[in-house]
Scaffold this motif. Structure first.
Motif: not given
Length: 665
Positions: A3, A14, A68, A70-72
């Motif tokens: 991350t 991520k 990459y 967003c991990s959300s």
């Protein structure tokens, strides 16, 4: 899971590996195909398709490999890996005196409108850029990340490929083998210096051919890119040719192709992107002639085996002879020693009737040509089948087995200006052809042995069968629709027949499409019917010129049970999914106990031979029957060689048999 945090977004990002993600999706798709055959008929859209990098504003491509996200729950925030990992400090050759810092542009603190010094694009509030804290100098991220964009991860190659010269150059592409002018990617690690044109480098892994060719070519299934086509694989697939340009693959086995293994559909990579590589493929063709200019143009193939060139010319024009009870039903034809009886079945009010008692008796006693019952009755003139629905003459002497189509009695006695022998007149010969034992001669056009009527030039010893005697100068054919095919004299042996996919050296003339440089052997055009009936299949079998779509299993012939090349013409039943060689189609009638493996192009070599004639050899006490030899006939009583696939004379009363060639010496 790796991350990263960036200043313009609140959540961690991520790292995603696009190639691993695509591999996982393909495995899922293959599992779906196993459960549902229709699952592979469409191209699944990539989940990252259309995703745009937040920083540089350009699309995130699979060949950049990593990005990459967003991990959300912010699915709309994504960055190229090289954009996300930009350093906070940058030494740039355009501003060598000071270090540039990565900071957001804030219009509230600036007294002037900030522009990129390289591309002159104005910047927006909050947008990251590299700025000099001492000078009025700024570079936006698009210009700063150009180096990262020029490096790609390609599944074809283990090393990174780099766009060394970011300007169009003229160079040969190592992927498609063609010369291009454009941007090229190179491997700076490997020796040998191969280059890949950007259009080839970013070719999709799957495509529908109709999308690439604007509907000119079409195929049911998606084609998958393959980075080589080894010769061993080509041999296993019967040496296919490109379905767009018609060229072979064996000289370019290391170049990229698109393929559909389900249907044996293969195309060159460069053919999918350039119309100039489509001259001889199997796409749509626009009619290049006017029907009004060719009122008697022959459209081939013939509907079934009963049609022929003589029937086309001498039955269609004047029609069959309709008899009444007072008509003469016998004919003394010069081709036969006995009077012939006309067998003519008329159709009246949907019921079958005959014109006389004699006619009726002949009709009832005749065993007509019927492939479903393995019976054969051929015309002694044109060697084509005789069916109950057509008028014909028959010798009432059972031992003669002589029959003649009604239209074959109208054959003219001579032919002027034959396309292959225009210098001399050809005269008809019914029998006793000079230099031809038992009236078997080799046709100078199709080079098939024949014992029917012949048109001859005695001066040149030039003989042709009656079908080739009336060979038209121009035809059309469904193997290459809408284009006119004209008779040409063959100058070399390099051409390949688009029906049988074979070369051979004998024939001197061929049908040729001048527009597409397509060739068809005369015998393949005239002797292969569009449909046949066969005892092995209750449905009509249709002539196919290409592999059958949605045919996933291996092709093999139902008669000889050997491998079948689906890139050459063959007969196929869609209902029963059965196929047979064109050479094997008549073999069950020609020889009931042996399958036939000899061929002449795509034609059964004895298709113009009528067996059953009687020969009286002074060296043997019994009459000998003219036949096709089989293993069970033993060995020739003269040369002691086997008989399989040979013309022979054999005795039905004892085990005596000899080769045709041994008997003719």
């Amino acid at each position: 899971m790796e991350t990263i945090k960036v200043p313009e977004h609140e959540h961690p990002l991520k790292l995603i590996d696009l190639q691993l993600q695509l591999q996982y999706e393909e495995e899922e798709e293959e599992d779906d195909d196993d459960d549902d055959d229709e699952g592979g008929h469409s191209i699944a859209k990539d989940k990252f398709h259309g995703v745009t990098c937040w920083r540089c504003g350009e699309e995130i491509h699979i060949y950049h490999r990593y990005y990459y996200k967003c991990s959300s729950s912010c699915n709309n925030f994504s960055l190229h890996k090289f954009c996300a990992e930009l350093p906070s400090r940058l030494e740039h050759p355009s501003h060598p005196h000071h270090t540039l810092l990565l900071v957001p542009y804030s219009s509230s603190y600036m007294y002037y409108y900030l522009k990129c010094k390289l591309c002159k694009r104005g910047q927006n509030h909050g947008e990251l850029s590299y700025q000099c804290s001492k000078c009025d100098f700024s570079i936006d991220l698009r210009c700063a990340v150009e180096v990262g964009k020029n490096v790609i991860h390609h599944p074809w190659h283990t090393h990174l490929l780099t766009c060394v010269i970011p300007k169009p150059i003229l160079c040969e592409c190592s992927a498609c083998g063609k010369e291009h002018k454009g941007i090229f990617y190179q491997c700076t690690t490997c020796a040998g210096g191969f280059n890949i044109h950007s259009e080839c480098a970013f070719s999709p892994k799957k495509l529908l051919i109709q999308d690439r060719t604007y509907g000119y070519f079409s195929h049911t299934h998606p084609l998958t890119i393959s980075y080589s086509f080894p010769q061993i694989d080509q041999k296993a697939k019967h040496d296919p040719r490109c379905r767009l340009c018609g060229a072979e693959f064996f000289d370019t086995e290391d170049l990229w192709i698109y393929k559909c293994d389900k249907c044996l559909y293969y195309v060159h990579l460069h053919c999918t992107t350039s119309k100039r590589w489509w001259p001889t493929g199997s796409g749509k063709t626009i009619q290049n002639y006017k029907d009004v200019d060719y009122p008697r143009l022959l459209h081939l193939p013939f509907p079934d085996e009963t049609y022929s060139i003589p029937k086309h010319f001498f039955y269609k024009e004047t029609g069959p002879r309709m008899l009444t009870s007072n008509d003469e039903v016998s004919l003394q034809h010069i081709s036969h020693e006995h009077p012939l009886i006309l067998v003519n079945q008329e159709q009246k009010d949907g019921k079958t009737s005959t014109s006389s008692k004699i006619n009726s008796c002949c009709f009832l006693s005749t065993k007509f040509h019927d492939p479903m019952k393995k019976t054969q009755l051929l015309c002694n003139g044109c060697l084509r089948p005789i069916m109950p629905s057509m008028p014909f003459y028959k010798c009432p002497q059972l031992i003669c087995n002589f029959a003649l189509h009604e239209w074959c009695t109208r054959l003219p006695t001579k032919i002027e200006n034959h396309p292959d022998h225009p210098q001399h007149t050809l005269h008809i010969m019914y029998s006793n052809i000079p230099g031809c034992f038992f009236d078997v001669f080799s046709c100078a056009v199709c080079y098939l042995p024949c014992n029917g009527f012949a048109y001859c030039c005695f001066k040149c010893k030039y003989y042709v069968d009656v079908c080739c005697g009336f060979i038209p100068k121009q035809i059309t054919h469904k193997a290459h629709p809408n284009h006119l095919l004209s008779i040409v004299q063959k100058e070399n042996n390099a051409y390949l027949c688009c029906i049988c996919k074979r070369h051979y050296t004998e024939s001197q003339i061929s049908f040729h499409c001048n527009t597409c440089n397509i060739y068809i052997h005369p015998e393949c055009a005239m002797l292969l019917a569009e449909t046949i009936r066969h005892k092995y299949d209750k449905h009509p079998m249709h002539l196919s010129y290409l592999p059958i779509e949605n045919h996933k299993s291996q092709y093999f012939c139902e008669i000889c049970e050997e491998d079948l090349n689906p890139h050459a013409s063959f007969y196929h039943c869609q209902d029963c999914v059965q196929s047979i060689h064109t050479t094997c189609a008549p073999s069950i009638l020609k020889c009931e106990t042996e399958t036939y493996t000899m061929y002449h192009g795509g034609i059964h070599v004895f298709v113009n031979i009528k067996f059953g004639g009687i020969y009286n050899d002074n060296g043997h006490p019994h009459p000998l029957s003219f036949a096709q030899g089989i293993v069970l006939d033993g060995q020739c009583n003269i040369c002691s060689q086997g008989f399989q696939y040979q013309l022979i004379f054999k005795c039905h009363e004892c085990k005596f048999a000899i080769h045709y060639n041994c008997c003719s010496m």
